[in-house]
Design a protein around this motif. Structure first.
Motif, PDB file in Angstrom:
ATOM      1  N   LEU A  87     -29.378  30.492   6.892  1.00 43.09           N
ATOM      2  CA  LEU A  87     -27.356  30.336   7.026  1.00 43.09           C
ATOM      3  C   LEU A  87     -27.835  30.664   9.356  1.00 43.09           C
ATOM      4  N   THR A  88     -27.001  29.371   9.294  1.00 44.25           N
ATOM      5  CA  THR A  88     -27.293  29.999  10.953  1.00 44.25           C
ATOM      6  C   THR A  88     -26.345  29.031  11.632  1.00 44.25           C
ATOM      7  N   ASP A 149     -31.228  33.589  17.256  1.00 49.80           N
ATOM      8  CA  ASP A 149     -30.638  32.832  16.343  1.00 49.80           C
ATOM      9  C   ASP A 149     -31.042  32.422  15.138  1.00 49.80           C
ATOM     10  N   SER A 153     -33.363  32.586  11.117  1.00 48.86           N
ATOM     11  CA  SER A 153     -33.160  32.264   9.998  1.00 48.86           C
ATOM     12  C   SER A 153     -34.888  31.530  10.003  1.00 48.86           C
TER      13      SER A 153
END
Lengths: 256, 253
Positions: A87-88, A149, A153
């Motif tokens: 999940l980002t 980020d 992921s």
């Protein structure tokens, strides 16, 4: 077993409902996502896009309906789902006190990979963060944070990735970088579900686009199919003016 | 995925300890207020307080140690709140890890940070003339009580960290806890207080814990105090843990 999973869609959502007290956010959401494709969930603020993503990533429980990811039920097989996804979230979920490299090593350790350092170095190079690797993430620009980020992921190569408004708040160059990454991901066979309120983004990236409105998916199709919903295009002669984005990119340079 | 509980908790503990190592000011600020109270009471007010024989710092230290813990755990709430705020908490919860290790890492970090602060405060007390002839078993018992007290307050801090709406809110819950020792036997004997205040002071957790630690330091026989102290610590721990886990489960599906 595995053969069945290959036949199935990577994500299957049926009759998903969710309310927050009086607010009925999702009123029966249905959609499928084909493995290896990019699926855009389009909707305005508060339409419930993040709620859908949070249910799919096992952070929230639905009130009704089912969500299956990579063949696993989000409600009953949470641990298997978490093994299959990344999940980002809407805001770059990075640790500002750690360096970029330490952030990547942390996630690699939590995913129980063999050589966390090598995994980190590889991703730093892939996301042009090698020079900033030892710096505290608090000093990164918005685009760098988002890149880190997304890099976090990708660790462990999960087959399904959720990107919740991945380019919100980014400048045009950083946005193009993120788009390139998403296309690369799908090119390698990863299934991508992205939410966005940016129509250009959906048009640029998605194989299929679904519009979430009033708690339901009101349309779901390819860009061409969606365009056919409107009356056929009229031929008009319009002077082609450069957009402000074209001007900005021409002046600043579209590459870093 | 529970088979990874210990390794995941270890990795996340390493992360939080790195945070502390990079912001040592949190240890200093935790220790500064109790040290200031200690200086104030020993060198300014203490001369007028009658506590029987022995230097006043010996009488004072147990209460100061509890104030240190009460001020230290506000950082635990703060760190947890910041993780919730930044989205990294959700990132961890959506990963294939033992989910509860995220909370346990914060709890263990709180324990380590508070023990470091306590050592700093004890060292300052030694400079100010604190002496104890207590042997290893007594010290062991004192450390045990302090660890239990830290764990109990830490789970209170977890409640605050999970449910706070703002950074200030996450830290503010600690203020009453810091003030509680003032209405106890920590600074003056409860016998000097007027009736209702005395009744409150003698029946709140701090007094029994302070008395038990004081008796252990002074090598005097510990009476019922230590059992009352342990009962309070365990009681708070169980209630706070239960409430914290309920809130946590409500947050995370």
């Amino acid at each position: 077993m595995t053969a069945d999973h290959v036949q199935e869609p990577a994500i299957r959502v049926r009759g998903l409902e969710k309310s927050y007290k009086e607010l009925h956010v999702l009123r029966g959401v249905d959609f499928d996502v084909t493995p290896g494709s990019i699926f855009a969930l389009l909707g305005s603020n508060g339409a419930g896009k993040t709620t859908v993503v949070n249910i799919l990533s096992t952070l929230l429980k639905a009130d009704a309906g089912t969500a299956t990811i990579n063949g696993f039920d989000a409600a009953a097989q949470g641990a298997d789902v978490r093994q299959s996804i990344s999940l980002t979230g809407q805001f770059a979920a990075v640790d500002g006190i750690l360096s970029g490299r330490e952030n990547l090593v942390l996630v690699a350790r939590l995913r129980h990979l063999k050589d966390p350092g090598a995994v980190a170095d590889d991703l730093l190079a892939r996301f042009s963060l090698t020079d900033a690797a030892a710096r505290k993430v608090a000093t990164y620009s918005g685009g760098m944070r988002r890149r880190l980020d997304i890099a976090m992921s990708l660790i462990g190569n999960p087959p399904v990735i959720f990107l919740d408004e991945p380019t919100t708040g980014l400048d045009p160059q950083a946005r193009i970088e993120v788009w390139r990454t998403v296309k690369e991901l799908a090119g390698r066979g990863t299934t991508v579900l992205l939410t966005t309120q940016d129509l250009d983004e959906a048009e640029e990236l998605a194989d299929r686009i679904a519009i979430l409105h009033g708690g339901r998916i009101i349309v779901n199709g390819t860009l061409a199919e969606l365009k056919r919903l409107l009356p056929p295009a009229k031929v008009e002669y319009v002077e082609k003016q450069p957009t402000l984005e074209d001007v900005f990119l021409a002046l600043v340079g579209s590459d870093e | 995925m529970t088979n990874h509980f210990f390794s995941d908790t270890g990795v996340l503990l390493g992360r939080s300890l790195r945070h502390i190592a990079r912001s040592l000011d949190t240890i200093i600020t935790t220790a500064i207020m109790p040290i200031a109270f200690m200086l104030l009471f020993v060198y300014v007010l203490g001369g007028a307080i009658q506590t029987g024989s022995g230097p006043y710092v010996n009488y004072l230290l147990p209460g100061i140690l509890l104030i240190t813990i009460a001020s230290g755990i506000s950082y635990t709430a703060y760190r947890l709140f910041m993780d919730m705020q930044s989205g990294i908490f959700e990132r961890f919860q959506s990963m294939p890890i033992a989910r509860s290790s995220v909370l346990w890492a914060h709890v263990l970090t709180s324990l380590v940070a508070n023990l470091i602060s306590l050592v700093v405060v004890v060292l300052v007390a030694l400079l100010m003339g604190f002496r104890s002839g207590a042997g290893a078993p007594a010290w062991f018992a004192i450390v045990g009580i302090l660890v239990l007290f830290t764990l109990a307050l830490t789970w209170l801090a977890v409640i605050a960290g999970l449910s706070a709406k703002s950074v200030d809110g996450a830290g503010a819950f600690a203020y009453p806890l810091i003030l509680l020792p003032f209405i106890s036997s920590a600074f003056v004997p409860t016998a000097t207080m007027p009736g209702p205040v005395r009744a409150f002071a003698e029946n709140q957790p701090v007094t029994s814990i302070v008395n038990a630690i004081r008796e252990l330091f002074a090598q005097q026989p510990v009476g019922a105090d230590i059992w009352i102290a342990l009962a309070w610590c365990v009681g708070i721990l169980v209630v706070a843990y239960t409430v914290a886990m309920t809130i946590y489960r409500r947050k995370i599906a």
